[in-house]
Write a protein that holds these residues in place. Structure first.
Motif, mmCIF file in Angstrom:
data_model
loop_
_atom_site.group_PDB
_atom_site.id
_atom_site.type_symbol
_atom_site.label_atom_id
_atom_site.label_comp_id
_atom_site.label_asym_id
_atom_site.label_seq_id
_atom_site.Cartn_x
_atom_site.Cartn_y
_atom_site.Cartn_z
ATOM 1 N N CYS A 89 -28.416 -47.377 28.747
ATOM 2 C CA CYS A 89 -28.634 -46.197 27.911
ATOM 3 C C CYS A 89 -27.323 -45.527 27.512
ATOM 4 O O CYS A 89 -27.274 -44.816 26.505
ATOM 5 N N TRP A 99 -27.331 -41.937 34.321
ATOM 6 C CA TRP A 99 -27.470 -42.417 35.699
ATOM 7 C C TRP A 99 -28.886 -42.174 36.200
ATOM 8 O O TRP A 99 -29.399 -41.065 36.126
ATOM 9 N N GLU A 100 -29.525 -43.217 36.719
ATOM 10 C CA GLU A 100 -30.830 -43.077 37.375
ATOM 11 C C GLU A 100 -30.660 -42.318 38.680
ATOM 12 O O GLU A 100 -31.456 -41.470 39.039
ATOM 13 N N SER A 101 -29.614 -42.662 39.394
ATOM 14 C CA SER A 101 -29.229 -42.029 40.651
ATOM 15 C C SER A 101 -27.735 -42.314 40.816
ATOM 16 O O SER A 101 -27.172 -43.103 40.056
ATOM 17 N N ARG A 141 -28.696 -46.073 34.125
ATOM 18 C CA ARG A 141 -30.019 -46.152 33.495
ATOM 19 C C ARG A 141 -30.015 -47.304 32.498
ATOM 20 O O ARG A 141 -29.192 -47.368 31.598
ATOM 21 N N LYS A 142 -30.943 -48.234 32.667
ATOM 22 C CA LYS A 142 -31.040 -49.393 31.785
ATOM 23 C C LYS A 142 -32.011 -49.083 30.659
ATOM 24 O O LYS A 142 -33.039 -48.445 30.857
ATOM 25 N N GLU A 148 -36.860 -45.349 26.350
ATOM 26 C CA GLU A 148 -36.208 -45.584 27.639
ATOM 27 C C GLU A 148 -35.038 -44.634 27.888
ATOM 28 O O GLU A 148 -34.722 -44.336 29.038
ATOM 29 N N CYS A 149 -34.400 -44.170 26.815
ATOM 30 C CA CYS A 149 -33.132 -43.453 26.957
ATOM 31 C C CYS A 149 -33.147 -42.001 26.483
ATOM 32 O O CYS A 149 -32.156 -41.290 26.691
#
Length: 87
Positions: free
Chosen positions: A22, A39-41, A46-47, A53-54
């Motif tokens: 993303c 960042w997911e975490s 984050r893909k 999705e983004c």
């Protein structure tokens, strides 16, 4: 004959491809959506490669009208998609 560095060797998606992130995506409607954190975490990117999705929608209910003695939220603002521009 030296052909120099020809890059990675491989013939499968696992060897030659990687998922898009993303961080490189641009939301199609910047005034009506905003990019999610890349960042997911911590340390986990984050893909994704689509708005779904983004990006997340911006809603008028979350907008702060200023100055508040001149502007107020429109009726039904909780259901309206809005912008992050200050007006």
């Amino acid at each position: 004959v030296d052909k120099g560095d020809v890059g990675l060797l491989g013939s499968t998606p696992e060897e030659c491809c990687e998922e898009r992130l993303c961080a490189t995506h641009t939301c199609r409607e910047p005034g009506k959506s905003k990019k999610l954190d890349i960042w997911e975490s911590p340390g986990v990117a984050r893909k994704g490669s689509t708005d779904g999705e983004c990006c997340e929608p911006l809603f008028c209910k979350d907008f702060v009208c200023a100055p508040n003695d001149t502007y107020g939220l429109r009726p039904g603002a909780e259901n309206l998609r809005g912008s992050d521009r200050g007006t």
